[in-house]
Design an enzyme around this catalytic site. Sequence first.
Site, PDB file in Angstrom:
ATOM      1  N   PHE A  42       0.877  -1.178   0.000  1.00  0.00           N
ATOM      2  CA  PHE A  42       0.000   0.000   0.000  1.00  0.00           C
ATOM      3  C   PHE A  42       0.908   1.219   0.000  1.00  0.00           C
ATOM      4  O   PHE A  42       1.665   1.431   0.952  1.00  0.00           O
ATOM      5  CB  PHE A  42      -0.845  -0.074   1.275  1.00  0.00           C
ATOM      6  CG  PHE A  42      -1.805   1.054   1.496  1.00  0.00           C
ATOM      7  CD1 PHE A  42      -3.082   1.022   0.942  1.00  0.00           C
ATOM      8  CD2 PHE A  42      -1.465   2.121   2.315  1.00  0.00           C
ATOM      9  CE1 PHE A  42      -4.000   2.040   1.189  1.00  0.00           C
ATOM     10  CE2 PHE A  42      -2.372   3.146   2.584  1.00  0.00           C
ATOM     11  CZ  PHE A  42      -3.639   3.097   2.009  1.00  0.00           C
TER      12      PHE A  42
ATOM     13  N   GLU B 281       4.924   9.672   1.017  1.00  0.00           N
ATOM     14  CA  GLU B 281       5.930  10.177   0.077  1.00  0.00           C
ATOM     15  C   GLU B 281       6.997  10.914   0.883  1.00  0.00           C
ATOM     16  O   GLU B 281       6.775  11.245   2.057  1.00  0.00           O
ATOM     17  CB  GLU B 281       5.281  11.158  -0.905  1.00  0.00           C
ATOM     18  CG  GLU B 281       4.222  10.512  -1.775  1.00  0.00           C
ATOM     19  CD  GLU B 281       3.743  11.427  -2.890  1.00  0.00           C
ATOM     20  OE1 GLU B 281       4.129  12.623  -2.901  1.00  0.00           O
ATOM     21  OE2 GLU B 281       3.000  10.935  -3.744  1.00  0.00           O
TER      22      GLU B 281
ATOM     23  N   GLY C 163       3.860  12.583   4.585  1.00  0.00           N
ATOM     24  CA  GLY C 163       3.764  11.500   5.560  1.00  0.00           C
ATOM     25  C   GLY C 163       2.462  11.656   6.309  1.00  0.00           C
ATOM     26  O   GLY C 163       1.393  11.245   5.844  1.00  0.00           O
TER      27      GLY C 163
ATOM     28  N   THR D 232       5.727  -0.842   3.186  1.00  0.00           N
ATOM     29  CA  THR D 232       5.879  -2.194   3.750  1.00  0.00           C
ATOM     30  C   THR D 232       5.570  -3.203   2.651  1.00  0.00           C
ATOM     31  O   THR D 232       4.617  -2.996   1.883  1.00  0.00           O
ATOM     32  CB  THR D 232       4.887  -2.397   4.920  1.00  0.00           C
ATOM     33  OG1 THR D 232       5.095  -1.364   5.870  1.00  0.00           O
ATOM     34  CG2 THR D 232       5.070  -3.749   5.578  1.00  0.00           C
TER      35      THR D 232
ATOM     36  N   ARG E 153      14.840 -15.625  38.072  1.00  0.00           N
ATOM     37  CA  ARG E 153      15.958 -14.826  38.570  1.00  0.00           C
ATOM     38  C   ARG E 153      15.872 -14.633  40.087  1.00  0.00           C
ATOM     39  O   ARG E 153      14.821 -14.257  40.612  1.00  0.00           O
ATOM     40  CB  ARG E 153      15.923 -13.451  37.867  1.00  0.00           C
ATOM     41  CG  ARG E 153      16.934 -12.460  38.358  1.00  0.00           C
ATOM     42  CD  ARG E 153      18.312 -12.798  37.858  1.00  0.00           C
ATOM     43  NE  ARG E 153      19.276 -11.793  38.270  1.00  0.00           N
ATOM     44  CZ  ARG E 153      20.576 -11.910  38.081  1.00  0.00           C
ATOM     45  NH1 ARG E 153      21.074 -12.991  37.477  1.00  0.00           N
ATOM     46  NH2 ARG E 153      21.406 -10.964  38.478  1.00  0.00           N
TER      47      ARG E 153
ATOM     48  N   GLN F 125      13.561  -3.675  31.762  1.00  0.00           N
ATOM     49  CA  GLN F 125      13.949  -3.233  33.105  1.00  0.00           C
ATOM     50  C   GLN F 125      13.981  -4.417  34.078  1.00  0.00           C
ATOM     51  O   GLN F 125      14.901  -4.555  34.879  1.00  0.00           O
ATOM     52  CB  GLN F 125      12.963  -2.150  33.590  1.00  0.00           C
ATOM     53  CG  GLN F 125      13.444  -1.383  34.806  1.00  0.00           C
ATOM     54  CD  GLN F 125      14.670  -0.510  34.505  1.00  0.00           C
ATOM     55  OE1 GLN F 125      15.002  -0.257  33.360  1.00  0.00           O
ATOM     56  NE2 GLN F 125      15.342  -0.081  35.546  1.00  0.00           N
TER      57      GLN F 125
ATOM     58  N   GLY G 174      16.966  -6.455  33.657  1.00  0.00           N
ATOM     59  CA  GLY G 174      18.234  -5.784  33.964  1.00  0.00           C
ATOM     60  C   GLY G 174      19.164  -5.833  32.757  1.00  0.00           C
ATOM     61  O   GLY G 174      18.706  -5.728  31.609  1.00  0.00           O
ATOM     62  N   GLY G 175      20.463  -6.049  33.008  1.00  0.00           N
ATOM     63  CA  GLY G 175      21.450  -6.077  31.919  1.00  0.00           C
ATOM     64  C   GLY G 175      21.106  -7.122  30.865  1.00  0.00           C
ATOM     65  O   GLY G 175      21.345  -6.922  29.665  1.00  0.00           O
TER      66      GLY G 175
ATOM     67  N   GLU H 240       1.053   3.721   9.754  1.00  0.00           N
ATOM     68  CA  GLU H 240      -0.419   3.752   9.598  1.00  0.00           C
ATOM     69  C   GLU H 240      -1.051   4.877  10.435  1.00  0.00           C
ATOM     70  O   GLU H 240      -2.139   4.729  10.997  1.00  0.00           O
ATOM     71  CB  GLU H 240      -1.031   2.376   9.859  1.00  0.00           C
ATOM     72  CG  GLU H 240      -0.474   1.378   8.841  1.00  0.00           C
ATOM     73  CD  GLU H 240      -1.291   0.145   8.630  1.00  0.00           C
ATOM     74  OE1 GLU H 240      -2.499   0.169   8.866  1.00  0.00           O
ATOM     75  OE2 GLU H 240      -0.690  -0.862   8.185  1.00  0.00           O
TER      76      GLU H 240
HETATM   77  N1  CAA Z   1     -11.611   7.898   7.983  1.00  0.00           N
HETATM   78  C1  CAA Z   1     -12.308   8.248   6.872  1.00  0.00           C
HETATM   79  N2  CAA Z   1     -12.142   9.428   6.267  1.00  0.00           N
HETATM   80  C2  CAA Z   1     -11.227  10.270   6.798  1.00  0.00           C
HETATM   81  C3  CAA Z   1     -10.472   9.964   7.931  1.00  0.00           C
HETATM   82  C4  CAA Z   1     -10.701   8.719   8.539  1.00  0.00           C
HETATM   83  N3  CAA Z   1     -10.018   8.332   9.626  1.00  0.00           N
HETATM   84  N4  CAA Z   1      -9.648  11.021   8.212  1.00  0.00           N
HETATM   85  C5  CAA Z   1      -9.882  11.941   7.280  1.00  0.00           C
HETATM   86  N5  CAA Z   1     -10.839  11.488   6.429  1.00  0.00           N
HETATM   87  C6  CAA Z   1     -11.411  12.165   5.253  1.00  0.00           C
HETATM   88  C7  CAA Z   1     -12.243  13.378   5.649  1.00  0.00           C
HETATM   89  O1  CAA Z   1     -13.558  12.996   5.976  1.00  0.00           O
HETATM   90  C8  CAA Z   1     -12.160  14.187   4.369  1.00  0.00           C
HETATM   91  O2  CAA Z   1     -13.039  13.643   3.409  1.00  0.00           O
HETATM   92  P1  CAA Z   1     -14.014  14.568   2.489  1.00  0.00           P
HETATM   93  O3  CAA Z   1     -13.296  15.857   2.230  1.00  0.00           O
HETATM   94  O4  CAA Z   1     -14.258  13.748   1.276  1.00  0.00           O
HETATM   95  O5  CAA Z   1     -15.251  14.775   3.302  1.00  0.00           O
HETATM   96  C9  CAA Z   1     -10.751  13.896   3.857  1.00  0.00           C
HETATM   97  O6  CAA Z   1     -10.351  12.674   4.466  1.00  0.00           O
HETATM   98  C10 CAA Z   1      -9.751  14.953   4.209  1.00  0.00           C
HETATM   99  O7  CAA Z   1      -9.778  15.126   5.598  1.00  0.00           O
HETATM  100  P2  CAA Z   1      -9.326  16.469   6.280  1.00  0.00           P
HETATM  101  O8  CAA Z   1      -9.942  17.619   5.551  1.00  0.00           O
HETATM  102  O9  CAA Z   1      -9.587  16.320   7.743  1.00  0.00           O
HETATM  103  O10 CAA Z   1      -7.758  16.481   5.912  1.00  0.00           O
HETATM  104  P3  CAA Z   1      -6.521  16.932   6.758  1.00  0.00           P
HETATM  105  O11 CAA Z   1      -5.411  17.093   5.812  1.00  0.00           O
HETATM  106  O12 CAA Z   1      -6.858  18.084   7.656  1.00  0.00           O
HETATM  107  O13 CAA Z   1      -6.244  15.667   7.730  1.00  0.00           O
HETATM  108  C11 CAA Z   1      -5.419  13.433   8.147  1.00  0.00           C
HETATM  109  C12 CAA Z   1      -6.166  14.382   7.216  1.00  0.00           C
HETATM  110  C13 CAA Z   1      -6.408  12.807   9.113  1.00  0.00           C
HETATM  111  C14 CAA Z   1      -4.311  14.106   8.928  1.00  0.00           C
HETATM  112  C15 CAA Z   1      -4.824  12.378   7.177  1.00  0.00           C
HETATM  113  O14 CAA Z   1      -3.941  13.006   6.285  1.00  0.00           O
HETATM  114  C16 CAA Z   1      -4.124  11.229   7.865  1.00  0.00           C
HETATM  115  O15 CAA Z   1      -4.771  10.303   8.336  1.00  0.00           O
HETATM  116  N6  CAA Z   1      -2.777  11.254   7.850  1.00  0.00           N
HETATM  117  C17 CAA Z   1      -1.987  10.094   8.257  1.00  0.00           C
HETATM  118  C18 CAA Z   1      -1.727   9.225   7.072  1.00  0.00           C
HETATM  119  C19 CAA Z   1      -1.299   7.843   7.446  1.00  0.00           C
HETATM  120  O16 CAA Z   1      -1.896   7.182   8.276  1.00  0.00           O
HETATM  121  N7  CAA Z   1      -0.249   7.366   6.746  1.00  0.00           N
HETATM  122  C20 CAA Z   1       0.235   6.033   6.910  1.00  0.00           C
HETATM  123  C21 CAA Z   1       0.566   5.503   5.553  1.00  0.00           C
HETATM  124  S1  CAA Z   1       0.585   3.764   5.345  1.00  0.00           S
HETATM  125  C22 CAA Z   1       1.976   3.238   6.144  1.00  0.00           C
HETATM  126  O17 CAA Z   1       2.157   3.527   7.285  1.00  0.00           O
HETATM  127  C23 CAA Z   1       2.991   2.408   5.426  1.00  0.00           C
HETATM  128  C24 CAA Z   1       2.766   0.981   5.472  1.00  0.00           C
HETATM  129  O18 CAA Z   1       3.106   0.342   4.506  1.00  0.00           O
HETATM  130  C25 CAA Z   1       2.240   0.276   6.661  1.00  0.00           C
END
Ligand code: CAA
Length: 381
Positions: free
Chosen positions: A123, A127, A131, A158, A268, A336, A339-340, A363
């Site tokens: 997934f 970028e 993040g 991942t 221990r 903890q 210990g060592g 995530e």
């Molecule tokens: N569930 C469903 N929809 C969600 C949501 C959630 N938890 N959080 C936000 N949204 C939706 C909002 O409803 C909105 O949708 P609409 O505009 O269509 O109504 C849209 O997303 C944008 O939301 P915001 O306007 O609130 O956007 P924002 O920029 O202010 O905040 C954020 C968004 C919650 C911070 C989001 O960017 C976020 O979750 N960031 C973290 C990203 C993340 O988890 N990355 C991990 C990547 S995967 C990984 O870790 C690698 C791997 O391989 C395991």
Amino acid sequence: MNFDFTEEQLMIQESARDFAQNEIAPTSVERDIKAEFPTDIVKKIGELGFLGMMVSPDYGGAGMDTISYALAMIEISKVDASVGVIMSVNNSLVCWGLEEYGSEQIKQKYLVPLAKGEKLGAFALSEPEAGSDATKQHTIADKDGEFYVLNGIKNWTTNGFSADYHLVVATTDKSKGHHGISAFVVEKGTPGFGHGKKEDKMGIRSSDTCSLTFENCRVPKENMIWDEGKGFNFAMNTLNGGRIGIAAQALGIAEASLEAAIKYSKERKAFGKEIASLQAIQFKIADMAMKLDAAKLLTFKAAAMKDAGKKYYAEAAMAKLYASKAAVECALEAIQIHGGYGYVREYLVERYLRDAKITEIYEGTSEIQKIVIARSLLDAK
Ligand code: CAA
């Protein structure tokens, strides 16, 4: 309120436990040291149905509920959190998203082999400059006839190296902000698709994590998931379920830490008696057990709500936030108590801490989970 698991759920838990103890445990230390991907183990967990646990049997999956998935994730991650994350990504970020939002053609072509464990998925959302602030997607997908042409870089993917199919999020219309983002299935080997170096990580070392590069990578338009402009919503909705998987991974690490602490404290001796008889140790064990139990309750609540078709995104965020914190704290206390000896590789607890830390980061960091929870209550930014 019923706290009992069904017979089927318990059977799945037992089968995951047996597999983890017998087939994963013997090689987990060596794979951590060598940062070696568990190819044979992934093949076997696929054959057992653990890579497509929640997918309908119509699409090659095991048709189980989220509670069963969390139970299996705990057992596997308790022994090896690297295998846990490989399994979690394929189940909750890849298969779930494709079953929920993919076209029939995508499901037949990609979901079926992924759910059967014949292929592995990844997934790709993050970028170099997107993040936590995931709406700032710089990867571009330009439409060109029957294709979209992808250019850009994805980070921290991942399964990035080993996956056959990648779910890639990219901007199709910059003027529309996050409603101009779309998602695609990109096959390994597509011309213009490449890997960066495998990251040399602190923990979950035998899972592979790498960047992905796209240079004029042509993806057929039928590989778009859901609709154009729905890629960000797809990613967010998918991550909600992913967060239950990571909470369960953290629970496995916390449980392993607690069990190691109990075992060691009974072996221990200090001041003429087992250290388990000292209140200083008992207080730590009591705290660890309480945190583990609270984290389990949050995780199974989120899973049950998802299974009941209820809105569960805030509950999933709470589960991940609390379980990841509990995993780090339990691993630290286990060290903890040792210990060592806890600080050297001879005992597994130092790995538990290294593996636990990432659950507070990927995530969605703990800080992002708090934003998700707060917004669910305040309905405001
Ligand atoms: N569930 C469903 N929809 C969600 C949501 C959630 N938890 N959080 C936000 N949204 C939706 C909002 O409803 C909105 O949708 P609409 O505009 O269509 O109504 C849209 O997303 C944008 O939301 P915001 O306007 O609130 O956007 P924002 O920029 O202010 O905040 C954020 C968004 C919650 C911070 C989001 O960017 C976020 O979750 N960031 C973290 C990203 C993340 O988890 N990355 C991990 C990547 S995967 C990984 O870790 C690698 C791997 O391989 C395991």
